[in-house]
Design a protein around this motif. Structure first.
Motif, PDB file in Angstrom:
ATOM      1  N   LEU A 166       1.077  -1.274   0.141  1.00 23.38           N
ATOM      2  CA  LEU A 166      -0.121  -0.282  -0.140  1.00 23.38           C
ATOM      3  C   LEU A 166       1.132   0.970   0.454  1.00 23.38           C
ATOM      4  O   LEU A 166       1.841   1.696   1.046  1.00 23.38           O
ATOM      5  CB  LEU A 166      -0.741   0.102   1.132  1.00 23.38           C
ATOM      6  CG  LEU A 166      -2.032   1.330   1.193  1.00 23.38           C
ATOM      7  CD1 LEU A 166      -2.994   1.245   0.136  1.00 23.38           C
ATOM      8  CD2 LEU A 166      -2.499   0.818   2.585  1.00 23.38           C
ATOM      9  N   VAL A 167       1.157   1.489  -1.201  1.00 22.14           N
ATOM     10  CA  VAL A 167       1.362   2.955  -1.053  1.00 22.14           C
ATOM     11  C   VAL A 167       1.196   4.397  -1.084  1.00 22.14           C
ATOM     12  O   VAL A 167       0.489   4.607  -1.943  1.00 22.14           O
ATOM     13  CB  VAL A 167       2.413   2.938  -2.903  1.00 22.14           C
ATOM     14  CG1 VAL A 167       3.696   3.999  -3.010  1.00 22.14           C
ATOM     15  CG2 VAL A 167       3.234   1.766  -3.118  1.00 22.14           C
ATOM     16  N   ASP A 168       1.354   5.165  -0.598  1.00 15.57           N
ATOM     17  CA  ASP A 168       1.390   7.020  -0.433  1.00 15.57           C
ATOM     18  C   ASP A 168       1.825   7.506  -1.414  1.00 15.57           C
ATOM     19  O   ASP A 168       3.120   7.430  -1.951  1.00 15.57           O
ATOM     20  CB  ASP A 168       1.778   6.797   0.904  1.00 15.57           C
ATOM     21  CG  ASP A 168       1.795   8.595   1.452  1.00 15.57           C
ATOM     22  OD1 ASP A 168       0.825   9.342   0.338  1.00 15.57           O
ATOM     23  OD2 ASP A 168       1.696   9.008   2.212  1.00 15.57           O
ATOM     24  N   THR A 169       1.023   7.814  -2.557  1.00 15.68           N
ATOM     25  CA  THR A 169       1.488   8.697  -3.787  1.00 15.68           C
ATOM     26  C   THR A 169       0.801  10.143  -3.118  1.00 15.68           C
ATOM     27  O   THR A 169       0.583  10.574  -4.665  1.00 15.68           O
ATOM     28  CB  THR A 169       0.911   7.977  -4.401  1.00 15.68           C
ATOM     29  OG1 THR A 169      -0.805   8.179  -5.013  1.00 15.68           O
ATOM     30  CG2 THR A 169       1.768   6.503  -5.097  1.00 15.68           C
ATOM     31  N   SER A 170       0.774  10.716  -1.916  1.00 13.70           N
ATOM     32  CA  SER A 170       0.224  11.550  -1.995  1.00 13.70           C
ATOM     33  C   SER A 170       1.207  13.178  -2.375  1.00 13.70           C
ATOM     34  O   SER A 170       2.523  12.452  -2.547  1.00 13.70           O
ATOM     35  CB  SER A 170       0.251  12.188  -0.811  1.00 13.70           C
ATOM     36  OG  SER A 170       0.815  11.438   0.299  1.00 13.70           O
TER      37      SER A 170
ATOM     38  N   VAL B 247      -0.149  -6.647   4.654  1.00 14.45           N
ATOM     39  CA  VAL B 247       0.108  -5.954   3.887  1.00 14.45           C
ATOM     40  C   VAL B 247       1.294  -4.692   4.517  1.00 14.45           C
ATOM     41  O   VAL B 247       1.504  -4.727   5.824  1.00 14.45           O
ATOM     42  CB  VAL B 247      -1.110  -5.152   4.270  1.00 14.45           C
ATOM     43  CG1 VAL B 247      -0.980  -2.852   3.874  1.00 14.45           C
ATOM     44  CG2 VAL B 247      -2.422  -5.423   3.899  1.00 14.45           C
ATOM     45  N   ILE B 248       2.006  -4.003   3.689  1.00 14.98           N
ATOM     46  CA  ILE B 248       3.176  -3.690   3.714  1.00 14.98           C
ATOM     47  C   ILE B 248       2.596  -2.512   3.522  1.00 14.98           C
ATOM     48  O   ILE B 248       2.492  -1.420   1.923  1.00 14.98           O
ATOM     49  CB  ILE B 248       4.192  -4.428   3.140  1.00 14.98           C
ATOM     50  CG1 ILE B 248       4.444  -5.733   3.670  1.00 14.98           C
ATOM     51  CG2 ILE B 248       5.406  -3.213   3.641  1.00 14.98           C
ATOM     52  CD1 ILE B 248       5.589  -5.937   2.946  1.00 14.98           C
ATOM     53  N   VAL B 249       2.503  -1.059   4.287  1.00 16.81           N
ATOM     54  CA  VAL B 249       2.003   0.299   4.007  1.00 16.81           C
ATOM     55  C   VAL B 249       4.007   0.948   4.197  1.00 16.81           C
ATOM     56  O   VAL B 249       4.668   0.777   4.181  1.00 16.81           O
ATOM     57  CB  VAL B 249       1.621   0.958   5.689  1.00 16.81           C
ATOM     58  CG1 VAL B 249       0.792   2.336   5.108  1.00 16.81           C
ATOM     59  CG2 VAL B 249       0.678   0.082   5.497  1.00 16.81           C
TER      60      VAL B 249
ATOM     61  N   GLY C 222      -6.307 -13.440   9.365  1.00  9.45           N
ATOM     62  CA  GLY C 222      -4.973 -13.928   9.313  1.00  9.45           C
ATOM     63  C   GLY C 222      -4.162 -13.407   8.348  1.00  9.45           C
ATOM     64  O   GLY C 222      -3.101 -13.870   7.766  1.00  9.45           O
ATOM     65  N   VAL C 223      -5.162 -12.264   8.102  1.00 12.80           N
ATOM     66  CA  VAL C 223      -3.665 -10.474   7.790  1.00 12.80           C
ATOM     67  C   VAL C 223      -3.048  -9.922   8.905  1.00 12.80           C
ATOM     68  O   VAL C 223      -3.633  -9.483   9.138  1.00 12.80           O
ATOM     69  CB  VAL C 223      -5.402 -10.214   7.112  1.00 12.80           C
ATOM     70  CG1 VAL C 223      -4.031  -9.012   6.077  1.00 12.80           C
ATOM     71  CG2 VAL C 223      -5.314 -10.449   5.593  1.00 12.80           C
ATOM     72  N   THR C 224      -1.238  -9.692   8.260  1.00  9.18           N
ATOM     73  CA  THR C 224      -0.410  -8.877   8.970  1.00  9.18           C
ATOM     74  C   THR C 224      -0.638  -7.900   8.324  1.00  9.18           C
ATOM     75  O   THR C 224      -0.944  -7.453   6.997  1.00  9.18           O
ATOM     76  CB  THR C 224       0.303  -9.786   9.463  1.00  9.18           C
ATOM     77  OG1 THR C 224       1.248 -10.017   8.722  1.00  9.18           O
ATOM     78  CG2 THR C 224       0.060 -11.135  10.487  1.00  9.18           C
ATOM     79  N   LEU C 225      -0.009  -6.552   8.909  1.00 12.08           N
ATOM     80  CA  LEU C 225       0.558  -4.968   8.913  1.00 12.08           C
ATOM     81  C   LEU C 225       1.757  -4.543   9.114  1.00 12.08           C
ATOM     82  O   LEU C 225       2.036  -5.200  10.507  1.00 12.08           O
ATOM     83  CB  LEU C 225      -0.308  -4.715   9.027  1.00 12.08           C
ATOM     84  CG  LEU C 225      -0.807  -2.530   9.352  1.00 12.08           C
ATOM     85  CD1 LEU C 225      -0.924  -2.613   7.189  1.00 12.08           C
ATOM     86  CD2 LEU C 225      -1.299  -2.389   9.843  1.00 12.08           C
ATOM     87  N   SER C 226       2.432  -4.141   8.114  1.00 11.88           N
ATOM     88  CA  SER C 226       3.715  -3.631   8.232  1.00 11.88           C
ATOM     89  C   SER C 226       3.956  -2.333   7.980  1.00 11.88           C
ATOM     90  O   SER C 226       2.871  -2.156   7.210  1.00 11.88           O
ATOM     91  CB  SER C 226       5.020  -4.596   7.898  1.00 11.88           C
ATOM     92  OG  SER C 226       5.356  -6.309   8.428  1.00 11.88           O
ATOM     93  N   THR C 227       4.124  -1.047   8.639  1.00 14.44           N
ATOM     94  CA  THR C 227       4.624   0.019   8.062  1.00 14.44           C
ATOM     95  C   THR C 227       5.823   0.688   7.984  1.00 14.44           C
ATOM     96  O   THR C 227       6.715  -0.169   9.117  1.00 14.44           O
ATOM     97  CB  THR C 227       3.808   0.872   9.825  1.00 14.44           C
ATOM     98  OG1 THR C 227       4.862   0.758  10.791  1.00 14.44           O
ATOM     99  CG2 THR C 227       1.847   0.655   9.629  1.00 14.44           C
ATOM    100  N   ILE C 228       6.243   1.085   6.970  1.00 16.29           N
ATOM    101  CA  ILE C 228       7.299   1.051   6.704  1.00 16.29           C
ATOM    102  C   ILE C 228       7.067   3.136   6.247  1.00 16.29           C
ATOM    103  O   ILE C 228       6.890   3.599   5.777  1.00 16.29           O
ATOM    104  CB  ILE C 228       7.983   0.699   5.550  1.00 16.29           C
ATOM    105  CG1 ILE C 228       7.396  -0.979   5.748  1.00 16.29           C
ATOM    106  CG2 ILE C 228       9.268   0.918   4.929  1.00 16.29           C
ATOM    107  CD1 ILE C 228       8.120  -1.587   6.634  1.00 16.29           C
TER     108      ILE C 228
END
Length: 543
Positions: free
Chosen positions: A199-203, A294-296, A324-330
């Motif tokens: 999930l890419v922030d394109t703002s 999901v990788i933010v 069963g879905v995990t999340l990482s924030t970068i």
């Protein structure tokens, strides 16, 4: 207990603590007093939010304070320099107090393998600024570095725990204890099939070489490390949300790279809506035999989107974790980066929080450590250290404040805790006041679930007094270097007095324990830059 009553009791407790030591917190810290679990501590602690910072700090003992059990706080808080990062929007971070073993012999916390706090420190100091004290999390500094920890023997559980203790360089009557956990390794060929949704922030705020351009390089590195039949999807959010790439096998590298190269920045920041779209993509591929994550990737400059608040977003994340879905924030970039929000989202999503300040760090996270991020070997991992009342007078855990768990919740398997990936390590440091008696110093218990299981298993490890080193010189390089890193973090939090003597000790500890390791040598360089920033303070302390 209601939040209002919690706030009242917290304020009353701290006020009494200031009245000449009438009430002293030897047993549980405030979190334990109210039985808080890690699920309620993953974000801002509302019980602390209404207690002024100077009152909170005066009720706690300082790092390296020789007055064991004394009433006064002799540690000095570092003055806030002009080159100070702006204060975060969340409440100031509390600091663990020293605990009398006669009142509470147990220290319990959830593991944490995040490293974002240290990487942000590196960028701040490189730009001649200091991180705000509330963004300094000791455990993320210590766990940024690698230590020599034996792998768990086959068939004896997912972890090995190594312990080491030696005299402290900061206080004559104290010892330092290092507790290090090593997770088992999993070969790339043995990993479960993986589905990643980036999930890419394109703002508009993502324009620049340290933001979207670095994001694109990072995603390509991650894709290179996947197995051919793993799958990748890419979604974006700005003023609106969109799916740039439907689930695609990793072996179709050309198609994936074309989608990555097509990303451009512009518009608003509807992060909450973007998360919902990314989760919809991820949950389609979730299952007990597949990793779905999901990788933010964002600079954190965000509004939440339509009908979104932080609490509704966290509630949504909790529901998807159950699927069963995990999340990482970068994190990328500086300025409006919301560190506390990114960490909170990752904690809630059973994932990791990293910050990328360079292409080299991107390689570290997305190439060197990718396997640990993808393949979770244990869930809800809790550590409980039991100190022997004969051998130990008092202790203080350095860091892990927002990962604290009530002692009584250690064996409650429905209490949320941290996740550990393949090959991950977790290290914690304690200050100890030893009696010189007794045969056993500490017993460490690790409790964790296999991924997807509801019941946990437990492992046990013991440190005997005969294993305590007689001098710091006899301690391992790992213990001495970890002590230098942790004490630097404590210095920036205002827990360790900012004076020339302490700074020289920190530098000496680190310099003698680098052995040419690139990350450790870099830390020495950062210490030099930090010393320049703190020069006025250090000069005044030496007069």
């Amino acid at each position: 207990m209601s939040k209002r009553l919690t706030r009242i009791l917290t304020t009353l407790f701290v006020t009494l603590a200031l009245l000449g030591g009438v009430v002293t917190l030897y047993g549980d810290n405030i979190r334990k007093l109210f039985g808080a679990s890690s699920s309620s501590l993953s974000g801002n602690d509302e019980a602390y939010a209404e207690v002024p910072e100077h009152l909170r700090r005066k009720s706690m003992k300082s790092f390296g304070n020789n007055d064991a059990y004394g009433d006064s706080d002799t540690g000095q808080r570092a003055s806030v320099p002009v080159a100070q990062a702006p204060a975060p929007s969340g409440a100031p971070q509390a600091i663990n107090p020293r605990t009398d073993v006669r009142e509470d012999a147990f220290s319990t916390f959830a593991v944490d393998v995040d490293t974002a706090s240290y990487t942000q420190f590196r960028r701040s100091v490189t730009e001649h600024q200091l991180p705000h004290p509330s963004n300094v999390r000791v455990e993320e500094w210590v766990n940024y570095f690698r230590y020599a920890i034996p792998a768990p023997p086959p068939g004896q559980g997912p972890f090995h725990v190594a312990m080491e203790a030696a005299p402290s360089p900061f206080a004559d009557r104290q010892h330092l204890l290092k507790v290090s956990l090593q997770g088992r390794h999993v070969a790339k060929a043995e990993r479960k099939p993986t589905h990643l949704v980036f999930l890419v922030d394109t703002s508009g705020s993502m324009q620049g070489p340290d933001r979207l351009a670095l994001v694109q390089k990072s995603v390509k590195l991650a894709v290179e490390g996947l197995n051919p039949n793993d799958t990748v999807a890419i979604t974006t959010y700005a003023g609106g949300v969109s799916t740039v790439l439907e689930p695609t096998p990793a072996k179709e590298r050309k198609r994936i790279n074309a989608a990555i190269d097509s990303l451009s920045a512009g518009g608003g920041t509807a992060m909450g809506d973007g998360l919902e779209l990314a989760y919809q993509q991820a949950v389609r591929m979730a299952g007990s035999q597949r990793v779905s994550r999901v990788i933010v990737l964002t600079d954190g400059d965000t509004n939440l989107g339509r009908n979104q608040t932080v609490e509704t977003m966290l509630g949504s994340i909790r529901r998807y974790v159950k699927e069963g879905v995990t999340l990482s924030t970068i994190g990328f970039g500086m300025g409006n980066y919301r560190d506390e929000l990114m960490e909170r989202l990752a904690n809630q999503g059973n994932g990791n929080c990293y910050y990328i300040d360079s292409e080299r760090e991107a390689q570290r996270v997305f190439r060197d450590q990718l396997g640990g991020t993808l393949e979770v070997i244990a869930q809800d991992v809790k550590i409980q250290v039991e100190f022997d009342r004969t051998a130990v007078r008092a202790y203080r855990l350095l860091g892990y404040e927002n990962r604290a768990i009530a002692d009584a919740d250690f064996r409650k398997d429905d209490v949320d805790a941290g996740e550990v990936g393949a090959g991950h390590t977790v290290t914690a440091l304690y200050e100890l006041d030893l009696t010189g008696e007794g045969d056993t110093v500490a017993t460490v218990r690790v409790r964790a679930k296999k991924p997807g299981d509801s019941e946990a298993a437990e492992q046990r490890f013991v440190l005997n007094r005969a294993q305590v080193k007689g001098s710091l010189d006899r301690a391992s390089d790992d213990l001495r270097f970890a002590a230098a890193v942790a004490s630097t973090a404590d210095l920036l939090r205002g827990t360790l007095a900012t004076d020339e003597r302490n700074f020289s000790r920190i530098h000496s500890l680190a310099a003698d324990a680098t052995h040419g390791q690139e990350d450790r040598v870099e830390f020495l360089t950062l210490l030099g830059k930090l010393r320049q920033i703190l020069a006025p303070r250090l000069a005044s302390s030496s007069r």
